[in-house]
Scaffold this active site. Sequence first.
Site, mmCIF file in Angstrom:
data_model
loop_
_atom_site.group_PDB
_atom_site.id
_atom_site.type_symbol
_atom_site.label_atom_id
_atom_site.label_comp_id
_atom_site.label_asym_id
_atom_site.label_seq_id
_atom_site.Cartn_x
_atom_site.Cartn_y
_atom_site.Cartn_z
ATOM 1 N N MET A 229 32.380 39.381 33.585
ATOM 2 C CA MET A 229 31.809 38.057 33.265
ATOM 3 C C MET A 229 30.646 38.223 32.293
ATOM 4 O O MET A 229 29.876 39.180 32.394
ATOM 5 C CB MET A 229 31.302 37.388 34.544
ATOM 6 N N HIS B 183 39.902 41.739 34.846
ATOM 7 C CA HIS B 183 39.988 40.284 34.675
ATOM 8 C C HIS B 183 38.823 39.850 33.797
ATOM 9 O O HIS B 183 37.682 39.778 34.258
ATOM 10 C CB HIS B 183 39.942 39.641 36.075
ATOM 11 N N MET C 1 36.579 37.404 32.095
ATOM 12 C CA MET C 1 36.114 36.008 32.048
ATOM 13 C C MET C 1 34.984 35.959 31.026
ATOM 14 O O MET C 1 33.806 35.807 31.374
ATOM 15 C CB MET C 1 35.643 35.575 33.451
ATOM 16 N N MET D 277 44.159 31.031 38.866
ATOM 17 C CA MET D 277 42.865 31.018 39.565
ATOM 18 C C MET D 277 42.873 29.940 40.648
ATOM 19 O O MET D 277 43.232 28.794 40.370
ATOM 20 C CB MET D 277 41.728 30.731 38.583
ATOM 21 N N GLY E 15 33.445 34.525 46.920
ATOM 22 C CA GLY E 15 33.054 33.803 48.131
ATOM 23 C C GLY E 15 33.216 32.292 48.065
ATOM 24 O O GLY E 15 32.637 31.579 48.886
ATOM 25 N N GLY F 212 39.163 32.992 46.872
ATOM 26 C CA GLY F 212 39.193 32.421 48.218
ATOM 27 C C GLY F 212 40.385 32.839 49.056
ATOM 28 O O GLY F 212 40.731 32.159 50.035
ATOM 29 N N GLY G 68 38.138 39.335 47.489
ATOM 30 C CA GLY G 68 36.809 39.936 47.419
ATOM 31 C C GLY G 68 36.146 39.911 48.771
ATOM 32 O O GLY G 68 36.188 40.885 49.528
HETATM 33 C C1 DX5 Z 1 36.067 34.752 40.594
HETATM 34 C C2 DX5 Z 1 36.686 36.129 40.517
HETATM 35 C C3 DX5 Z 1 37.376 36.541 41.787
HETATM 36 C C4 DX5 Z 1 36.476 36.628 42.981
HETATM 37 C C5 DX5 Z 1 37.250 36.904 44.230
HETATM 38 O O1 DX5 Z 1 35.608 34.372 39.352
HETATM 39 O O2 DX5 Z 1 37.643 36.173 39.481
HETATM 40 O O3 DX5 Z 1 38.084 37.755 41.576
HETATM 41 O O4 DX5 Z 1 35.485 37.592 42.827
HETATM 42 O O5 DX5 Z 1 36.401 36.856 45.329
HETATM 43 P P1 DX5 Z 1 36.754 36.034 46.656
HETATM 44 O O6 DX5 Z 1 38.047 36.620 47.186
HETATM 45 O O7 DX5 Z 1 35.593 36.281 47.545
HETATM 46 O O8 DX5 Z 1 36.942 34.599 46.253
HETATM 47 ZN ZN ZN Z 2 39.024 37.900 39.351
#
Ligand code: DX5
Ligand code: ZN
Length: 215
Positions: free
Chosen positions: A36, A65, A67, A136, A144, A176, A196
């Site tokens: 990110m 990933h 972003m 997504m 979280g 999630g 996560g």
């Molecule tokens: C969100 C990320 C996810 C996130 C997953 O922007 O791309 O990979 O960290 O974490 P949980 O499973 O806790 O939503």
């Molecule tokens: Zn991700």
Amino acid sequence: MVIVAPSILSADFTKLGEEIKAVANAGAEWLHIDVMDGHFVPNITIGPVIVENIRKKTSMFLDCHLMINTPEKYIDAFAQAGADMITIHLESVADPLVVIRHIKKTGCKAGISIKPETSFETIRTIIPEVDLVLIMSVHPGFSGQKFIVDVIPKLKETSEVIRKMKKRIYLQIDGGINAENAGLVKKNGADVLVAGNFIFLSKDYHYAIKRLKEA
Ligand code: DX5
Ligand code: ZN
């Protein structure tokens, strides 16, 4: 059997090496690395240097990933750092196919991702060229968050299109994911589950991953 990809964003970064070893030993096949930039999403996380260090410590499949804005500027750096999969966001590029082809030229597998509010139609014609589609199920930026159930019809539609393709295209869901919704996303075609908090905040990684696989 689904692939489970723990997102290291939820890991304890003061002992990242041990955390990675622990999820690998607990049955996770892929490691999900959330990149990110503070622009495409409000948060700032991991860059190529961390990926390079992780690569030295594990043979796990590194699923990056991105972003970030202008991901095309960073493809070579992540590929050289040892990424196996590089997934970009449709919303972050002017011409996704140019960037997808760039990723493939590096030897990495290429993925395309869409945010919860982006429609399936935006990726329909791109699907034949990718190795992975990431739907997504939260707004990208933070771990979280609560799973957005409204993405299920889009997941199902994507799955139906992917199944008609001749090559293997992974269908990943991210955001999630837990033991309560893993069954639902699998039933609707997801075959790579990112998780996560559900894994890293649990006391027993092996049991958490088993619950996702068997849901
Ligand atoms: C969100 C990320 C996810 C996130 C997953 O922007 O791309 O990979 O960290 O974490 P949980 O499973 O806790 O939503
Ligand atoms: Zn991700």
